[in-house]
Scaffold this active site. Structure first.
Site, PDB file in Angstrom:
ATOM      1  N   HIS A 291     -34.008   8.884 -71.175  1.00  0.00           N
ATOM      2  CA  HIS A 291     -33.430   8.921 -69.815  1.00  0.00           C
ATOM      3  C   HIS A 291     -32.550   7.715 -69.556  1.00  0.00           C
ATOM      4  CE1 HIS A 291     -36.366   6.147 -67.824  1.00  0.00           C
ATOM      5  NE2 HIS A 291     -37.256   6.687 -68.636  1.00  0.00           N
ATOM      6  N   ASP A 303     -37.071   0.606 -70.973  1.00  0.00           N
ATOM      7  CA  ASP A 303     -37.367   1.893 -70.316  1.00  0.00           C
ATOM      8  C   ASP A 303     -36.161   2.327 -69.507  1.00  0.00           C
ATOM      9  OD1 ASP A 303     -38.467   4.108 -69.170  1.00  0.00           O
ATOM     10  OD2 ASP A 303     -39.847   3.032 -67.885  1.00  0.00           O
ATOM     11  N   GLU A 337     -35.270  10.476 -64.164  1.00  0.00           N
ATOM     12  CA  GLU A 337     -36.611  10.634 -64.732  1.00  0.00           C
ATOM     13  C   GLU A 337     -37.625   9.877 -63.884  1.00  0.00           C
ATOM     14  OE1 GLU A 337     -40.161   9.566 -67.148  1.00  0.00           O
ATOM     15  OE2 GLU A 337     -38.746   8.252 -66.140  1.00  0.00           O
ATOM     16  N   GLU A 338     -37.236   8.668 -63.478  1.00  0.00           N
ATOM     17  CA  GLU A 338     -38.218   7.784 -62.831  1.00  0.00           C
ATOM     18  C   GLU A 338     -38.799   8.334 -61.535  1.00  0.00           C
ATOM     19  OE1 GLU A 338     -39.648   5.670 -64.349  1.00  0.00           O
ATOM     20  OE2 GLU A 338     -38.393   4.651 -65.796  1.00  0.00           O
ATOM     21  N   ASP A 365     -39.198   7.673 -75.144  1.00  0.00           N
ATOM     22  CA  ASP A 365     -39.351   7.037 -73.827  1.00  0.00           C
ATOM     23  C   ASP A 365     -40.639   6.226 -73.771  1.00  0.00           C
ATOM     24  OD1 ASP A 365     -38.998   6.298 -71.210  1.00  0.00           O
ATOM     25  OD2 ASP A 365     -39.740   8.187 -70.371  1.00  0.00           O
ATOM     26  N   HIS A 434     -41.364  -1.162 -65.964  1.00  0.00           N
ATOM     27  CA  HIS A 434     -41.100  -1.087 -64.516  1.00  0.00           C
ATOM     28  C   HIS A 434     -41.193  -2.441 -63.819  1.00  0.00           C
ATOM     29  CE1 HIS A 434     -42.340   3.476 -64.377  1.00  0.00           C
ATOM     30  NE2 HIS A 434     -41.371   3.221 -65.261  1.00  0.00           N
TER      31      HIS A 434
HETATM   32 ZN   LIG Z   1     -39.055   5.872 -69.080  1.00  0.00          ZN
END
Ligand SMILES: [Zn+2]
Length: 472
Positions: A291, A303, A337-338, A365, A434
């Site tokens: 993503h 990420d 995606e998130e 991912d 994140h």
């Molecule tokens: Zn991810």
């Protein structure tokens, strides 16, 4: 081959956003009966896989890593629904053309656009202390004056449910669950606000979902249940969660003021499809994906900048080498995606009548650290064939079976399409995930290049085999 037993491990998929837990079977080839001619055919790809991997490891991989670094440095965080994400998508499209691959299309997606405003928390009792917070995506804001309330600390949903509603009503619920695994513990982030609101809480603070902390905050998606009052919800650090729990045990009354502002709307975004058309069965697809969006903190280097880039590079590199497999190799750069696999859901919706055309779907991912193999979703027969293919890549030949590998691709695998995610040495993945710490410094150049080499070569072999990958 020595007789091995299939071990059912209580493993949980390190999927990025999926909170669903899945059992992973450590797989072995006991019970795999493949025709000798198929085994011979797979073995005949030894030279071409070596050619692809040597090319990437010795020359083109370095170029890819430079492009990747430039991309992360130039765009940084790529929040769903942001203009910056759309510019990043345009950049990838233009770069694909500049690398000589012109079969690029985009598909529109309605992307959630949740924008963080100011966020503060301050403990006024039993002592004055600033508490660092980081709101979860889709959280509602507090009123402008904030929410001031007594805080209670619980370690689990069970503990919360045992309390009578009166003792929770009007309070801030602090969740301090021990980190078990991402798949298990993320439930406190994704559902904590809903569970606490059902008991009458006015806000929640959730210990960051990480096994390791240097006072680091980790955001992520959360989802309000139907028919519950939407209450503000944010991450706190592991350190502050421990502190608050100790204060409670010591009998102190904890009072916290939380202020959060944010906005929410829907914007247009795009999934990006990069195709290297197959030479004899172009309608059949082997998909490689990652993503392109990220959270607003950090730079989305790990990420999922790494996974997105190695996936993009597979058809681009094969095209450059003049290697056209039988089936089409399609890279998908998923958007949004998130906020909850929004781009993948849109793709599934648009292509649900063509799922039989997907021979195999892959996603990276869960990090692009040193590659180890594949986590495979499919039947035992799917795993047998993939395991045979991975013998070409020894020692990168580990296979695990999972009900739902990857994040975006889980939606499609659940429809009966076989697929896999990249297994890699990602033990430290959730240290950075994140958070502001997700930067290029997490990445190791050789590991990303090795991942890219494995990814491109595996996708080539699968796309060129004389047989389709067996389905569920
Ligand atoms: Zn991810």
């Amino acid at each position: 081959m020595e007789l091995l037993v299939t071990l059912v491990l209580l493993g949980l998929l390190l999927s990025n956003n999926c909170s669903a837990s899945v059992v992973i079977n450590r797989y072995n080839d006991e019970g795999c009966v493949l025709k000798p001619e198929l085994i011979r055919e797979i073995q005949s790809y030894k030279d071409v896989t070596k050619l692809i991997m040597d090319n990437i490891k010795n020359t083109t991989g370095k170029e890819m890593y430079e492009e990747y670094t430039r991309f992360i440095d130039k765009f940084g965080a790529r929040l769903s629904g942001s203009d910056n994400l759309e510019h990043a998508i345009d950049h990838m499209i233009n770069m694909t053309h500049s690398y000589g691959l012109n079969d690029v299309t985009t598909e529109e997606v309605d992307a959630p656009h949740w924008v963080r405003g100011e966020e503060t928390a301050f403990m006024s009792s039993p002592r004055k202390k600033h508490i660092a917070i980081l709101g979860f995506g889709s959280s509602v804001p507090t009123p402008p004056e904030g929410i001031t309330a007594e805080a209670i600390v619980v370690k689990s949903f069970t503990e919360l449910e045992k309390m009578n509603d009166e003792s929770v009503k009007g309070k801030i619920v602090v969740f301090n669950p021990p980190y078990v695994s991402y798949g298990v513990t993320v439930a406190y982030r994704s559902q904590g606000a809903t569970k606490a609101a059902m008991k009458g809480a006015v806000a929640t603070l959730v210990r960051s979902i990480t096994p390791y902390s240097l006072y680091t905050l980790h955001t992520g998606a959360q989802f309000y249940g139907d028919n519950v009052i939407k209450i503000p919800t944010a991450a706190i650090t592991v350190e502050d969660a421990h502190l608050l729990e100790r204060l409670q045990k010591e009998g102190e009354k904890i009072v916290i003021t939380i202020k959060m502002s944010n906005t929410f709307d829907i914007k247009k975004s795009r999934n990006t499809l990069v195709d290297l058309k197959g030479k004899s069965e172009p309608n059949k697809l082997v998909i490689v994906s990652g993503h392109i969006d990220s959270w607003d903190v950090g730079e989305g280097a790990m990420d999922d900048g790494g996974g997105m880039f190695i996936s993009w590079f597979a058809p681009v590199l094969l095209n450059r080498l003049g290697l056209k497999p039988k089936r089409t190799v399609r890279a998908i750069l998923w958007t949004a995606e998130e906020p909850g696999l929004v781009g993948a859901a849109a793709y599934l919706d648009k292509h649900k009548h063509e799922l039989n055309d997907i021979d195999f779907i892959m996603e990276s991912d869960e990090g692009t650290f040193s590659p180890e193999g594949l986590i495979v979703g499919g039947s035992n027969q799917t795993v047998c064939v993939i395991q045979e293919v991975l013998k070409l890549f020894s020692p990168v030949d580990k296979v695990e079976k999972s009900d739902g590998p990857g994040s975006d691709i889980v939606l499609i695998i659940k429809q009966g399409v076989p697929g896999a995610s990249l297994m890699n040495k990602n033990e430290r993945y959730f240290y950075f995930h994140h958070s502001e710490a997700d930067t290029m410094d997490v990445q190791n150049k050789e590991d990303v290049i090795d991942s890219a080499a494995f990814w491109a070569a595996v996708s080539y072999v699968i796309a060129d085999l004389s047989i389709d990958i067996p389905r569920f």
